[in-house]
Structure formats: C-alpha cells, structure tokens
Scaffold this motif. Structure first.
Motif, PDB file in Angstrom:
ATOM      1  N   PHE A  35       0.829  -1.203   0.000  1.00 52.88           N
ATOM      2  CA  PHE A  35       0.000   0.000   0.000  1.00 52.88           C
ATOM      3  C   PHE A  35       0.867   1.258   0.000  1.00 52.88           C
ATOM      4  O   PHE A  35       0.586   2.228  -0.693  1.00 52.88           O
ATOM      5  CB  PHE A  35      -0.952   0.020   1.192  1.00 52.88           C
ATOM      6  N   SER A  36       1.919   1.231   0.792  1.00 50.16           N
ATOM      7  CA  SER A  36       2.836   2.367   0.873  1.00 50.16           C
ATOM      8  C   SER A  36       3.459   2.659  -0.492  1.00 50.16           C
ATOM      9  O   SER A  36       3.524   3.820  -0.921  1.00 50.16           O
ATOM     10  CB  SER A  36       3.936   2.076   1.894  1.00 50.16           C
ATOM     11  N   TYR A  37       3.907   1.633  -1.189  1.00 49.11           N
ATOM     12  CA  TYR A  37       4.505   1.823  -2.511  1.00 49.11           C
ATOM     13  C   TYR A  37       3.466   2.263  -3.540  1.00 49.11           C
ATOM     14  O   TYR A  37       3.772   3.042  -4.441  1.00 49.11           O
ATOM     15  CB  TYR A  37       5.249   0.568  -2.966  1.00 49.11           C
ATOM     16  N   PHE A  38       2.222   1.803  -3.387  1.00 48.46           N
ATOM     17  CA  PHE A  38       1.158   2.247  -4.280  1.00 48.46           C
ATOM     18  C   PHE A  38       0.949   3.758  -4.145  1.00 48.46           C
ATOM     19  O   PHE A  38       0.961   4.493  -5.134  1.00 48.46           O
ATOM     20  CB  PHE A  38      -0.155   1.506  -3.986  1.00 48.46           C
ATOM     21  N   ILE A  39       0.780   4.240  -2.922  1.00 48.09           N
ATOM     22  CA  ILE A  39       0.558   5.671  -2.677  1.00 48.09           C
ATOM     23  C   ILE A  39       1.775   6.482  -3.103  1.00 48.09           C
ATOM     24  O   ILE A  39       1.652   7.527  -3.740  1.00 48.09           O
ATOM     25  CB  ILE A  39       0.230   5.931  -1.192  1.00 48.09           C
ATOM     26  N   SER A  40       2.976   6.019  -2.778  1.00 52.08           N
ATOM     27  CA  SER A  40       4.203   6.737  -3.141  1.00 52.08           C
ATOM     28  C   SER A  40       4.351   6.869  -4.651  1.00 52.08           C
ATOM     29  O   SER A  40       4.717   7.934  -5.156  1.00 52.08           O
ATOM     30  CB  SER A  40       5.424   6.035  -2.551  1.00 52.08           C
ATOM     31  N   ASN A  41       4.059   5.801  -5.394  1.00 52.11           N
ATOM     32  CA  ASN A  41       4.128   5.866  -6.853  1.00 52.11           C
ATOM     33  C   ASN A  41       3.077   6.819  -7.412  1.00 52.11           C
ATOM     34  O   ASN A  41       3.346   7.573  -8.347  1.00 52.11           O
ATOM     35  CB  ASN A  41       3.966   4.476  -7.464  1.00 52.11           C
ATOM     36  N   LEU A  42       1.888   6.812  -6.827  1.00 51.77           N
ATOM     37  CA  LEU A  42       0.834   7.712  -7.262  1.00 51.77           C
ATOM     38  C   LEU A  42       1.253   9.172  -7.053  1.00 51.77           C
ATOM     39  O   LEU A  42       1.112  10.007  -7.948  1.00 51.77           O
ATOM     40  CB  LEU A  42      -0.456   7.412  -6.503  1.00 51.77           C
ATOM     41  N   LEU A  43       1.792   9.478  -5.887  1.00 51.75           N
ATOM     42  CA  LEU A  43       2.258  10.844  -5.610  1.00 51.75           C
ATOM     43  C   LEU A  43       3.388  11.246  -6.544  1.00 51.75           C
ATOM     44  O   LEU A  43       3.458  12.391  -6.992  1.00 51.75           O
ATOM     45  CB  LEU A  43       2.693  10.973  -4.153  1.00 51.75           C
ATOM     46  N   HIS A  44       4.267  10.318  -6.847  1.00 55.35           N
ATOM     47  CA  HIS A  44       5.377  10.597  -7.756  1.00 55.35           C
ATOM     48  C   HIS A  44       4.860  10.926  -9.164  1.00 55.35           C
ATOM     49  O   HIS A  44       5.346  11.836  -9.820  1.00 55.35           O
ATOM     50  CB  HIS A  44       6.331   9.406  -7.803  1.00 55.35           C
ATOM     51  N   ILE A  45       3.833  10.204  -9.618  1.00 56.08           N
ATOM     52  CA  ILE A  45       3.273  10.424 -10.946  1.00 56.08           C
ATOM     53  C   ILE A  45       2.596  11.797 -11.066  1.00 56.08           C
ATOM     54  O   ILE A  45       2.746  12.484 -12.066  1.00 56.08           O
ATOM     55  CB  ILE A  45       2.269   9.306 -11.306  1.00 56.08           C
ATOM     56  N   VAL A  46       1.850  12.205 -10.048  1.00 59.52           N
ATOM     57  CA  VAL A  46       1.090  13.458 -10.133  1.00 59.52           C
ATOM     58  C   VAL A  46       1.900  14.684  -9.704  1.00 59.52           C
ATOM     59  O   VAL A  46       1.440  15.804  -9.881  1.00 59.52           O
ATOM     60  CB  VAL A  46      -0.231  13.392  -9.326  1.00 59.52           C
ATOM     61  N   SER A  47       3.085  14.492  -9.174  1.00 63.86           N
ATOM     62  CA  SER A  47       3.911  15.610  -8.730  1.00 63.86           C
ATOM     63  C   SER A  47       4.439  16.400  -9.928  1.00 63.86           C
ATOM     64  O   SER A  47       4.820  15.830 -10.946  1.00 63.86           O
ATOM     65  CB  SER A  47       5.089  15.089  -7.906  1.00 63.86           C
ATOM     66  N   ASP A  48       4.462  17.710  -9.786  1.00 63.47           N
ATOM     67  CA  ASP A  48       4.975  18.574 -10.849  1.00 63.47           C
ATOM     68  C   ASP A  48       6.488  18.536 -10.955  1.00 63.47           C
ATOM     69  O   ASP A  48       7.049  18.880 -11.981  1.00 63.47           O
ATOM     70  CB  ASP A  48       4.536  20.021 -10.625  1.00 63.47           C
ATOM     71  N   GLU A  49       7.151  18.125  -9.896  1.00 66.30           N
ATOM     72  CA  GLU A  49       8.607  18.057  -9.904  1.00 66.30           C
ATOM     73  C   GLU A  49       9.057  16.715  -9.336  1.00 66.30           C
ATOM     74  O   GLU A  49       8.296  16.037  -8.657  1.00 66.30           O
ATOM     75  CB  GLU A  49       9.211  19.199  -9.101  1.00 66.30           C
ATOM     76  N   ASP A  50      10.278  16.337  -9.626  1.00 64.75           N
ATOM     77  CA  ASP A  50      10.809  15.069  -9.140  1.00 64.75           C
ATOM     78  C   ASP A  50      11.010  15.156  -7.622  1.00 64.75           C
ATOM     79  O   ASP A  50      11.816  15.952  -7.156  1.00 64.75           O
ATOM     80  CB  ASP A  50      12.142  14.769  -9.827  1.00 64.75           C
ATOM     81  N   PRO A  51      10.282  14.359  -6.860  1.00 60.95           N
ATOM     82  CA  PRO A  51      10.376  14.439  -5.395  1.00 60.95           C
ATOM     83  C   PRO A  51      11.573  13.664  -4.826  1.00 60.95           C
ATOM     84  O   PRO A  51      11.462  12.937  -3.852  1.00 60.95           O
ATOM     85  CB  PRO A  51       9.052  13.825  -4.944  1.00 60.95           C
TER      86      PRO A  51
END
Length: 88
Positions: free
Chosen positions: A44-60
């Motif tokens: 679940f943690s990796y699912f949410i982290s990947n989702l946030l990475h995809i929608v982020s305007d910059e590389d987090p």
C-alpha cells in the motif's frame, strides 16, 4: 492508457516499467513489462508513493527516503516479470 501500478493486499505490488534498463539486479533483456514484487506489509505504501510521484509537478527526489522505505532497492524483492504485449 496503461495501469501503472497495482497493490494486491499488504504484500503484492505490481508496477509497469516502460524500460527495464537500469534496474538492479539486471533484467535479462530490455522490454516493457509489469514486474511483481513481494513487499512485506509495504504494498500500500509503494502504491501511494508511486501515485504521488506520478502526479507531482517536480521530481520528489528529496522525499525518496520517506516515500520508498526499502533501503537500497525494492528490486531484490522481484518475483516475476510479466511481458507487456501492446495491441497495434
């Protein structure tokens, strides 16, 4: 479109890779595929982290330590590659 990543319960995580070049351990050949991982209680943690990475305007990149908590790489928990066959 493609499904980029899936969480199947607490342990199973599947992610789509456009290219397997650069993954460690090395994948025998470079091709688009889904890779299934066994991430103990972190799916679940990796699912949410990947989702946030995809929608982020910059590389987090400054948040990777927090977003992707497996030290080093999750690739050591790879279970299988699922070849992606594109319909043309």
């Amino acid at each position: 479109g493609l499904v980029n990543h899936i969480s199947l319960g607490a342990n199973k995580f599947i992610r789509f890779w456009e290219s397997t070049r650069g993954l460690t351990p090395i994948v025998e050949r470079d091709y688009p595929c889904y890779i299934k991982y066994n991430l103990q209680n972190l799916s679940f943690s990796y699912f949410i982290s990947n989702l946030l990475h995809i929608v982020s305007d910059e590389d987090p990149i400054d948040r990777y330590w927090f977003s992707f908590p497996i030290e080093g790489t999750k690739e050591i928990y790879r279970e299988e590659n699922i070849i992606y066959l594109e319909n043309n």
